[in-house]
Design an enzyme around this catalytic site. Sequence first.
Site, PDB file in Angstrom:
ATOM      1  N   ASN A  86       0.842  -1.193   0.000  1.00 59.13           N
ATOM      2  CA  ASN A  86       0.000   0.000   0.000  1.00 59.13           C
ATOM      3  C   ASN A  86       0.881   1.248   0.000  1.00 59.13           C
ATOM      4  OD1 ASN A  86      -2.423  -1.501   0.189  1.00 59.13           O
ATOM      5  ND2 ASN A  86      -2.117  -1.741   2.389  1.00 59.13           N
ATOM      6  N   HIS A  99       6.325  -1.856   3.364  1.00 63.43           N
ATOM      7  CA  HIS A  99       6.136  -3.246   3.768  1.00 63.43           C
ATOM      8  C   HIS A  99       5.244  -3.944   2.751  1.00 63.43           C
ATOM      9  CE1 HIS A  99       3.134  -0.664   5.675  1.00 63.43           C
ATOM     10  NE2 HIS A  99       2.279  -1.661   5.524  1.00 63.43           N
TER      11      HIS A  99
HETATM   12  P1  AMP Z   1      -0.624  -0.699   5.903  1.00 69.74           P
HETATM   13  O1  AMP Z   1      -2.073  -0.309   6.014  1.00 69.74           O
HETATM   14  O2  AMP Z   1      -0.305  -1.287   4.562  1.00 69.74           O
HETATM   15  O3  AMP Z   1       0.307   0.424   6.301  1.00 69.74           O
HETATM   16  O4  AMP Z   1      -0.450  -1.892   6.925  1.00 69.74           O
HETATM   17  C1  AMP Z   1       0.104  -1.755   8.200  1.00 69.74           C
HETATM   18  C2  AMP Z   1      -0.017  -3.093   8.876  1.00 69.74           C
HETATM   19  O5  AMP Z   1       0.843  -3.120   9.991  1.00 69.74           O
HETATM   20  C3  AMP Z   1      -1.424  -3.397   9.386  1.00 69.74           C
HETATM   21  O6  AMP Z   1      -1.897  -4.612   8.786  1.00 69.74           O
HETATM   22  C4  AMP Z   1      -1.214  -3.538  10.900  1.00 69.74           C
HETATM   23  O7  AMP Z   1      -2.052  -4.523  11.474  1.00 69.74           O
HETATM   24  C5  AMP Z   1       0.252  -3.895  10.981  1.00 69.74           C
HETATM   25  N1  AMP Z   1       0.916  -3.549  12.231  1.00 69.74           N
HETATM   26  C6  AMP Z   1       0.907  -2.352  12.871  1.00 69.74           C
HETATM   27  N2  AMP Z   1       1.660  -2.397  13.985  1.00 69.74           N
HETATM   28  C7  AMP Z   1       2.182  -3.656  14.045  1.00 69.74           C
HETATM   29  C8  AMP Z   1       3.043  -4.334  14.954  1.00 69.74           C
HETATM   30  N3  AMP Z   1       3.548  -3.725  16.044  1.00 69.74           N
HETATM   31  N4  AMP Z   1       3.362  -5.616  14.694  1.00 69.74           N
HETATM   32  C9  AMP Z   1       2.864  -6.249  13.622  1.00 69.74           C
HETATM   33  N5  AMP Z   1       2.049  -5.659  12.706  1.00 69.74           N
HETATM   34  C10 AMP Z   1       1.701  -4.387  12.920  1.00 69.74           C
END
Ligand code: AMP
Length: 121
Positions: A86, A99
Amino acid sequence: MSSIFSKIIAREIPADIVYEDDLVLAFHDIAPSAPVHILIIPKREIATANDVEPDDEAALGRMISVGAQIAAEQGIAADGYRLIINCNEHGGQEVFHLHMHLVGGRSLGPMLTRPKKRRST
Ligand code: AMP
């Protein structure tokens, strides 16, 4: 400013890490959207896909090959899965450290909601 994912790389906050090498780290998403939901990140702090530089290509290629390797280990390679990056507001990006989501373990349906077709009369 460092994102939460840089803190995971530095082991300042915990994560369920499944893979690490010199270029990338992979760990379970904290709020999974599917039976398998793993995030694969470059170790270099790259905020968004817009900020990728030529020197990052090795890490980005590694993210995909590691994604495929983890998919095999998770037993979802044959049925299939989705790799998602994203970018910014319209892409729904929430964490500003690039990511790739690896999601699978169930049928994920169409990637985007498609506009309804007009009915022909
Ligand atoms: P995005 O919307 O593509 O930025 O996705 C961010 C992702 O990071 C989401 O699916 C969250 O659930 C995940 N996320 C946020 N904080 C953490 C964390 N501390 N450990 C693992 N995943 C996380």
